[in-house]
Design a protein around this motif. Structure first.
Motif, short mmCIF file in Angstrom:
data_model
loop_
_atom_site.label_atom_id
_atom_site.label_comp_id
_atom_site.label_asym_id
_atom_site.label_seq_id
_atom_site.Cartn_x
_atom_site.Cartn_y
_atom_site.Cartn_z
N GLY A 255 0.81 -1.21 0.00
CA GLY A 255 0.00 0.00 0.00
C GLY A 255 0.84 1.26 0.00
N LYS A 256 1.95 1.25 0.77
CA LYS A 256 2.86 2.41 0.80
C LYS A 256 3.49 2.63 -0.58
CE LYS A 256 4.10 2.06 5.71
NZ LYS A 256 5.21 1.77 6.67
N ALA A 257 3.88 1.53 -1.24
CA ALA A 257 4.49 1.66 -2.57
C ALA A 257 3.50 2.25 -3.57
CB ALA A 257 4.98 0.30 -3.05
N ASN A 258 2.25 1.79 -3.53
CA ASN A 258 1.24 2.33 -4.44
C ASN A 258 0.87 3.75 -4.08
OD1 ASN A 258 0.82 0.18 -6.29
ND2 ASN A 258 -0.29 -0.95 -4.72
N CYS A 259 0.95 4.08 -2.78
CA CYS A 259 0.69 5.46 -2.36
C CYS A 259 1.74 6.39 -2.93
CB CYS A 259 0.64 5.54 -0.85
SG CYS A 259 0.40 7.22 -0.23
N ARG A 260 3.01 5.97 -2.93
CA ARG A 260 4.07 6.80 -3.51
C ARG A 260 3.82 7.03 -4.99
NH1 ARG A 260 7.27 3.71 0.18
NH2 ARG A 260 7.80 2.17 -1.44
N ARG A 261 3.35 5.99 -5.68
CA ARG A 261 3.00 6.15 -7.11
C ARG A 261 1.88 7.16 -7.27
NH1 ARG A 261 0.41 1.67 -8.78
NH2 ARG A 261 0.37 2.57 -10.88
N LEU A 262 0.87 7.05 -6.39
CA LEU A 262 -0.27 7.96 -6.46
C LEU A 262 0.16 9.40 -6.22
CD1 LEU A 262 -3.33 8.60 -6.56
CD2 LEU A 262 -3.42 8.02 -4.12
N LEU A 263 0.95 9.62 -5.17
CA LEU A 263 1.37 10.98 -4.83
C LEU A 263 2.17 11.62 -5.95
CD1 LEU A 263 2.36 10.53 -1.06
CD2 LEU A 263 0.34 11.69 -1.97
N SER A 264 2.92 10.82 -6.71
CA SER A 264 3.74 11.37 -7.79
C SER A 264 2.90 11.87 -8.95
CB SER A 264 4.73 10.32 -8.29
OG SER A 264 4.06 9.27 -8.97
N THR A 265 1.61 11.50 -8.99
CA THR A 265 0.74 11.90 -10.10
C THR A 265 -0.20 13.04 -9.73
OG1 THR A 265 -1.04 10.35 -9.54
CG2 THR A 265 0.76 9.52 -10.91
N LEU A 266 -0.11 13.54 -8.48
CA LEU A 266 -1.04 14.57 -8.02
C LEU A 266 -0.43 15.96 -8.11
CD1 LEU A 266 -2.50 12.81 -4.83
CD2 LEU A 266 -3.46 12.85 -7.14
N ILE A 267 -1.30 16.96 -8.25
CA ILE A 267 -0.88 18.35 -8.27
C ILE A 267 -1.90 19.16 -7.49
CG2 ILE A 267 -2.11 18.88 -10.42
CD1 ILE A 267 0.22 20.74 -11.16
N TYR A 268 -1.45 20.22 -6.84
CA TYR A 268 -2.34 21.05 -6.01
C TYR A 268 -3.06 22.05 -6.91
CZ TYR A 268 -3.84 23.71 -1.89
OH TYR A 268 -4.58 24.33 -0.93
N ASP A 269 -4.40 22.11 -6.82
CA ASP A 269 -5.18 23.01 -7.67
C ASP A 269 -5.59 24.29 -6.96
OD1 ASP A 269 -7.21 22.29 -5.95
OD2 ASP A 269 -8.59 21.60 -7.51
N GLY A 270 -5.05 24.52 -5.77
CA GLY A 270 -5.38 25.72 -5.00
C GLY A 270 -6.22 25.43 -3.78
N THR A 271 -6.96 24.31 -3.79
CA THR A 271 -7.77 23.92 -2.64
C THR A 271 -7.51 22.48 -2.21
OG1 THR A 271 -9.60 23.27 -4.09
CG2 THR A 271 -9.62 25.53 -3.24
N LYS A 272 -7.14 21.64 -3.15
CA LYS A 272 -6.92 20.22 -2.85
C LYS A 272 -6.00 19.63 -3.91
CE LYS A 272 -11.17 18.92 -5.27
NZ LYS A 272 -11.41 20.29 -5.74
N TYR A 273 -5.61 18.37 -3.69
CA TYR A 273 -4.75 17.67 -4.66
C TYR A 273 -5.61 16.88 -5.64
CZ TYR A 273 -0.53 18.98 -2.20
OH TYR A 273 0.49 19.71 -1.65
N VAL A 274 -5.26 16.99 -6.93
CA VAL A 274 -5.99 16.32 -8.01
C VAL A 274 -4.97 15.68 -8.94
CG1 VAL A 274 -7.95 17.91 -7.90
CG2 VAL A 274 -6.03 18.41 -9.42
N PHE A 275 -5.45 14.81 -9.83
CA PHE A 275 -4.56 14.21 -10.82
C PHE A 275 -4.07 15.29 -11.80
CE2 PHE A 275 -6.74 10.12 -9.79
CZ PHE A 275 -5.60 9.41 -9.45
N LYS A 276 -2.81 15.19 -12.19
CA LYS A 276 -2.26 16.10 -13.19
C LYS A 276 -2.98 15.88 -14.51
CE LYS A 276 2.37 15.79 -11.12
NZ LYS A 276 3.76 15.31 -11.31
N ASN A 277 -3.19 16.99 -15.25
CA ASN A 277 -3.77 16.87 -16.57
C ASN A 277 -2.76 16.27 -17.52
OD1 ASN A 277 -6.26 18.04 -15.92
ND2 ASN A 277 -5.44 20.10 -16.15
N PRO A 278 -3.20 15.37 -18.43
CA PRO A 278 -2.24 14.84 -19.40
C PRO A 278 -1.69 15.95 -20.28
CG PRO A 278 -4.51 14.22 -19.95
CD PRO A 278 -4.55 14.85 -18.60
N LYS A 279 -0.42 15.82 -20.66
CA LYS A 279 0.21 16.85 -21.49
C LYS A 279 -0.41 16.86 -22.88
CE LYS A 279 4.68 16.70 -19.15
NZ LYS A 279 6.14 16.44 -19.28
#
Length: 249
Positions: A217-241
């Motif tokens: 679970g910790k390993a998958n959490c690290r993967r998840l955190l690497s894909t998130l970005i702060y939108d000003g109020t909360k963390y969301v998935f980064k938009n695809p380039k």
């Protein structure tokens, strides 16, 4: 070999408790949050029950809902002046248990049933988390024996997370093993946050739980955190380039 060498000093332990004063303590409990109360009589008898925090006023009163108990319990324990130990969850900062002792000031039965206590002179905050917590609202699923339960991932740190759902059931036991799956709809990636239930409570009509990750679970959490970005109020998935090459818009 020098057998008398001093051991390497560890960094100072992070303070896990602190004391806050008066009305400041009430700012750490959200209105509608469920708390644990324990009435202690002068003869040393104890009664434990759950109640929801309603709020406080400028006259140093705090208000809780009346629990559903037996008539005998009300007659024996709900007396003005009896001490009450209260413990609730603070959602501020890194999360903490808030504990304080007060006493019964009034037992209001009509027109509504309310318990009234004086604001405590002080309260104790006990830190729950050592890691930074990220606020978010990501949909997820927990696989039950016969169906999937839709939940909302409300916060996450490197060691655990919080989630909530509107349904009255099911209820999870402390220590129960679960897997909370979050899917990034932009690319289909799945993050299986596995671990055990640490605590649970009812908050504003929702079932709210905290869980501690196991190693996968910790390993998958690290993967998840690497894909998130702060939108000003909360963390969301980064938009695809987007394609910005020739012919791109």
């Amino acid at each position: 070999m020098n057998t008398n060498s001093a051991p390497a000093k560890k960094p100072p332990a992070r303070p896990r408790e602190r004391v806050i004063m008066g009305l400041q303590a009430m700012d750490f409990i959200q209105h509608g949050t469920e708390a644990s109360l324990e009435i202690v009589t002068p003869l040393g008898q104890h009664l434990n029950f759950k109640s929801n925090f309603i709020g406080f006023d400028d006259q140093q009163h705090i208000f809780f809902t009346m629990p559903r108990l037996t008539k005998k319990d009300y007659e024996e324990f709900f007396m003005e002046g009896f001490n009450v130990d209260i413990e609730g969850i603070s959602e501020q900062g890194e999360g903490a248990l808030i504990r304080f002792r007060t006493r019964i000031a009034h037992v209001v039965l009509r027109p509504i049933q309310v318990l009234v206590f004086p604001v405590p002179q002080q309260a104790k905050l006990v830190l729950l988390r050592n890691e930074v917590r990220y606020e978010l609202r990501l949909p997820g699923d927990i696989q039950l024996s016969n169906r999937k339960l839709g939940v909302i991932l409300t916060d996450v740190s490197s060691g655990g997370c919080g989630f909530s759902y509107d349904a009255i059931s099911p209820e999870f036991d402390v220590g129960q093993k679960i897997v909370l799956e979050v899917v990034n709809k932009a690319n289909g990636d799945t993050y299986a946050l596995s671990g055990g239930v640490k605590n649970g409570r009812t908050k504003r009509g929702k079932q709210t739980y905290g869980m501690i990750f196991d190693e996968p679970g910790k390993a998958n959490c690290r993967r998840l955190l690497s894909t998130l970005i702060y939108d000003g109020t909360k963390y969301v998935f980064k938009n695809p380039k987007k394609d910005t090459g020739p012919g791109g818009s």
